[in-house]
Design a protein around this motif. Structure first.
Motif, PDB file in Angstrom:
ATOM      1  N   ALA A  44       0.835  -1.211   0.000  1.00 23.89           N
ATOM      2  CA  ALA A  44       0.000   0.000   0.000  1.00 23.89           C
ATOM      3  C   ALA A  44       0.866   1.256   0.000  1.00 23.89           C
ATOM      4  N   THR A  45       1.984   1.219   0.716  1.00 24.83           N
ATOM      5  CA  THR A  45       2.903   2.364   0.736  1.00 24.83           C
ATOM      6  C   THR A  45       3.449   2.647  -0.649  1.00 24.83           C
ATOM      7  N   ILE A  46       3.831   1.590  -1.387  1.00 23.83           N
ATOM      8  CA  ILE A  46       4.338   1.765  -2.747  1.00 23.83           C
ATOM      9  C   ILE A  46       3.272   2.403  -3.640  1.00 23.83           C
ATOM     10  N   ALA A  47       2.041   1.888  -3.560  1.00 19.85           N
ATOM     11  CA  ALA A  47       0.976   2.371  -4.437  1.00 19.85           C
ATOM     12  C   ALA A  47       0.607   3.826  -4.152  1.00 19.85           C
ATOM     13  N   LEU A  48       0.373   4.168  -2.889  1.00 15.34           N
ATOM     14  CA  LEU A  48      -0.086   5.512  -2.549  1.00 15.34           C
ATOM     15  C   LEU A  48       0.986   6.566  -2.796  1.00 15.34           C
ATOM     16  N   ASN A  49       2.213   6.294  -2.354  1.00 10.90           N
ATOM     17  CA  ASN A  49       3.272   7.274  -2.560  1.00 10.90           C
ATOM     18  C   ASN A  49       3.637   7.403  -4.035  1.00 10.90           C
ATOM     19  N   GLY A  50       3.579   6.294  -4.769  1.00 14.53           N
ATOM     20  CA  GLY A  50       3.826   6.377  -6.211  1.00 14.53           C
ATOM     21  C   GLY A  50       2.791   7.242  -6.904  1.00 14.53           C
ATOM     22  N   PHE A  51       1.531   7.147  -6.466  1.00 16.70           N
ATOM     23  CA  PHE A  51       0.477   7.963  -7.060  1.00 16.70           C
ATOM     24  C   PHE A  51       0.683   9.440  -6.752  1.00 16.70           C
ATOM     25  N   VAL A  52       1.141   9.750  -5.522  1.00 14.92           N
ATOM     26  CA  VAL A  52       1.429  11.140  -5.156  1.00 14.92           C
ATOM     27  C   VAL A  52       2.559  11.695  -6.023  1.00 14.92           C
ATOM     28  N   VAL A  53       3.618  10.911  -6.212  1.00 15.89           N
ATOM     29  CA  VAL A  53       4.754  11.364  -7.017  1.00 15.89           C
ATOM     30  C   VAL A  53       4.322  11.618  -8.462  1.00 15.89           C
ATOM     31  N   VAL A 285       6.908   0.968   8.971  1.00 13.93           N
ATOM     32  CA  VAL A 285       6.224   0.859   7.675  1.00 13.93           C
ATOM     33  C   VAL A 285       4.921   1.671   7.664  1.00 13.93           C
ATOM     34  N   MET A 286       4.281   1.804   8.835  1.00 10.83           N
ATOM     35  CA  MET A 286       3.068   2.628   8.912  1.00 10.83           C
ATOM     36  C   MET A 286       3.387   4.089   8.627  1.00 10.83           C
ATOM     37  N   ASN A 287       4.582   4.520   8.974  1.00  9.15           N
ATOM     38  CA  ASN A 287       4.986   5.896   8.743  1.00  9.15           C
ATOM     39  C   ASN A 287       4.895   6.248   7.254  1.00  9.15           C
ATOM     40  N   GLY A 288       5.407   5.354   6.407  1.00  9.54           N
ATOM     41  CA  GLY A 288       5.346   5.591   4.968  1.00  9.54           C
ATOM     42  C   GLY A 288       3.947   5.553   4.417  1.00  9.54           C
ATOM     43  N   LEU A 289       3.037   4.850   5.091  1.00  5.20           N
ATOM     44  CA  LEU A 289       1.650   4.773   4.636  1.00  5.20           C
ATOM     45  C   LEU A 289       0.848   5.996   5.053  1.00  5.20           C
ATOM     46  N   LEU A 290       1.164   6.562   6.219  1.00  3.47           N
ATOM     47  CA  LEU A 290       0.394   7.709   6.722  1.00  3.47           C
ATOM     48  C   LEU A 290       0.684   8.988   5.943  1.00  3.47           C
ATOM     49  N   ASP A 291       1.923   9.150   5.484  1.00  5.07           N
ATOM     50  CA  ASP A 291       2.302  10.398   4.822  1.00  5.07           C
ATOM     51  C   ASP A 291       1.425  10.738   3.619  1.00  5.07           C
ATOM     52  N   PRO A 292       1.227   9.830   2.629  1.00  6.12           N
ATOM     53  CA  PRO A 292       0.376  10.198   1.484  1.00  6.12           C
ATOM     54  C   PRO A 292      -1.079  10.439   1.870  1.00  6.12           C
ATOM     55  N   ILE A 294      -2.032  11.913   4.669  1.00  8.35           N
ATOM     56  CA  ILE A 294      -2.049  13.287   5.184  1.00  8.35           C
ATOM     57  C   ILE A 294      -1.934  14.286   4.036  1.00  8.35           C
ATOM     58  N   TYR A 295      -1.058  14.013   3.044  1.00  9.21           N
ATOM     59  CA  TYR A 295      -0.960  14.912   1.890  1.00  9.21           C
ATOM     60  C   TYR A 295      -2.338  15.116   1.259  1.00  9.21           C
ATOM     61  N   THR A 296      -3.025  14.004   1.055  1.00  6.17           N
ATOM     62  CA  THR A 296      -4.300  14.043   0.327  1.00  6.17           C
ATOM     63  C   THR A 296      -5.385  14.755   1.132  1.00  6.17           C
ATOM     64  N   LEU A 297      -5.439  14.482   2.426  1.00  5.47           N
ATOM     65  CA  LEU A 297      -6.500  15.059   3.250  1.00  5.47           C
ATOM     66  C   LEU A 297      -6.301  16.551   3.511  1.00  5.47           C
ATOM     67  N   LYS A 298      -5.059  16.996   3.617  1.00  6.85           N
ATOM     68  CA  LYS A 298      -4.792  18.369   4.035  1.00  6.85           C
ATOM     69  C   LYS A 298      -4.452  19.319   2.895  1.00  6.85           C
TER      70      LYS A 298
END
Length: 374
Positions: A44-53, A285-292, A294-298
């Motif tokens: 999930a971390t790979i997918a969400l952060n990749g989408f943000v990038v 690993v949760m740290n990498g999942l929470l960041d995207p 927060i980006y999206t919500l805020k």
């Protein structure tokens, strides 16, 4: 994102030396639970952060220095997710931990750990200048300077990770525990990085909130005197981004706290702290999942761009560079003013009315453009 000091990948660190707390294999329940949680979170971390990038790269109206740093943070999280998933799969398939595996685990963990701390400090300094001294922020935090700083951060993290991995052959005794695979003083230097970064972050944000409180008092006094503040809307936009960064850093250090405690305790005592290691691995690993998330919500602008990118709507957001758009508007205003001045049959009163109408159709472009950049 912080980096797994990780046995994130190799949570069943194995056997250690002495005492009831240390001896024996890691319980099979903890090992299976780690695999069951870490692997899906890593994907999930790979997918969400990749989408943000991808979204930050596609839409040019998101190309600001703050977005560049946030994008670097998302890329770091994404690569760390790949690192975690790869090492989990390799360890499960091979069922053998060799020297090369351990050295790679140490290198990747230290690299992403140090790089993440540096990015937090850089984005905090960006927000510090944006709030306390916007003029310096415009001058110092240019895209060119931002690329240079990010490159230096990557180079420093790489050198630090190499220095950690070359110690593995000397401290590795057929079991891969990152905390035991390098000199304990080097590990304390790693913890010192986090403490120094924490001190810098706290100092910067105290200054930011003090400056914000001062400005609010000034604006309150102006409202009582029935005066309007021209930069209040811009400051509110800047503070929205600053609050988003504060949330990211807060949850990051919260997720890293078990990791820091584990690094200190495992070298200061004889315990192996299997349960704390499990919590540490999940937190990292949760740290990498929470960041995207927060980006999206805020960030409303990023959220809208992600919707456009995901649903591939035919109506795309404008991708024109801010500087180009500003130049086009200025040229259009100059051309219209020349037409008004050169027209022989238009009175002076009509000309002034026409200019007022022209201005009315373009809402406070200076303030809106400044706000957009943040």
């Amino acid at each position: 994102m912080e980096v797994d000091n990780n046995s994130t990948t190799a949570p069943s660190d194995t056997t250690a030396a002495s005492g009831n707390l240390t001896g024996g294999q890691v319980p099979i329940g903890i090992t299976l639970a780690t695999y069951a949680v870490v692997l899906p979170i890593g994907l999930a971390t790979i997918a969400l952060n990749g989408f943000v990038v991808l979204t930050l790269l596609k839409f040019k109206n998101l190309h600001t220095t703050t977005s560049a740093i946030i994008g670097s943070l998302a890329a770091t999280d994404m690569i760390f997710g790949c690192f975690v998933v790869t090492f989990v799969i390799v360890k499960k398939v091979t069922k053998h931990i060799g020297l090369l595996y351990c050295a790679g685990n140490v290198f990747g963990s230290i690299l992403f750990y140090v790089l993440s701390l540096e990015l937090y400090v850089i984005v905090t300094f960006d927000r510090f200048l944006a709030v306390t001294d916007p003029a310096k922020h415009k001058t110092w935090m240019t895209m060119k300077n931002c690329k240079v700083v990010l490159s230096l951060a990557v180079a420093y993290a790489f050198v630090f990770a190499v220095a950690a991995s070359v110690q593995v052959p000397y401290y590795w005794h057929n079991h891969c525990s990152i905390e035991k695979a390098m000199n304990k003083y080097f590990l304390y230097a790693l913890v010192a990085h986090q403490l120094v970064a924490l001190f810098v972050l706290v100092w910067c944000y105290l200054k930011i909130f003090a400056a914000t409180a001062k400005r609010r008092r000034v604006w309150a006094a102006r409202r009582q005197a029935q005066q309007q503040s021209t930069n209040q809307d811009t400051h509110k936009t800047i503070m929205k981004t600053t609050r988003m960064v504060v949330l990211i850093i807060f949850f990051s250090f919260l997720c890293q706290l078990p990791n820091t405690l584990h690094m200190i305790l495992i070298n200061a005592t004889d315990g192996n702290y299997k349960a704390l290691r499990f919590v540490r691995n999940i937190g990292l690993v949760m740290n990498g999942l929470l960041d995207p998330i927060i980006y999206t919500l805020k960030n409303k602008k990023l959220r809208e761009c992600m919707k456009k990118n995901f649903f591939r709507s035919s109506q795309e957001l404008p991708v024109v560079n801010l500087n180009v758009r500003r130049d086009n508007r200025e040229k259009r205003v100059k051309q219209e003013s020349k037409v008004v001045v050169n027209a022989p049959c238009i009175t002076q009163q009509d000309a002034s009315t026409s200019q007022q109408t022209t201005r009315g159709t373009q809402p406070d472009t200076k303030i809106s453009l400044i706000a957009e950049e943040y």
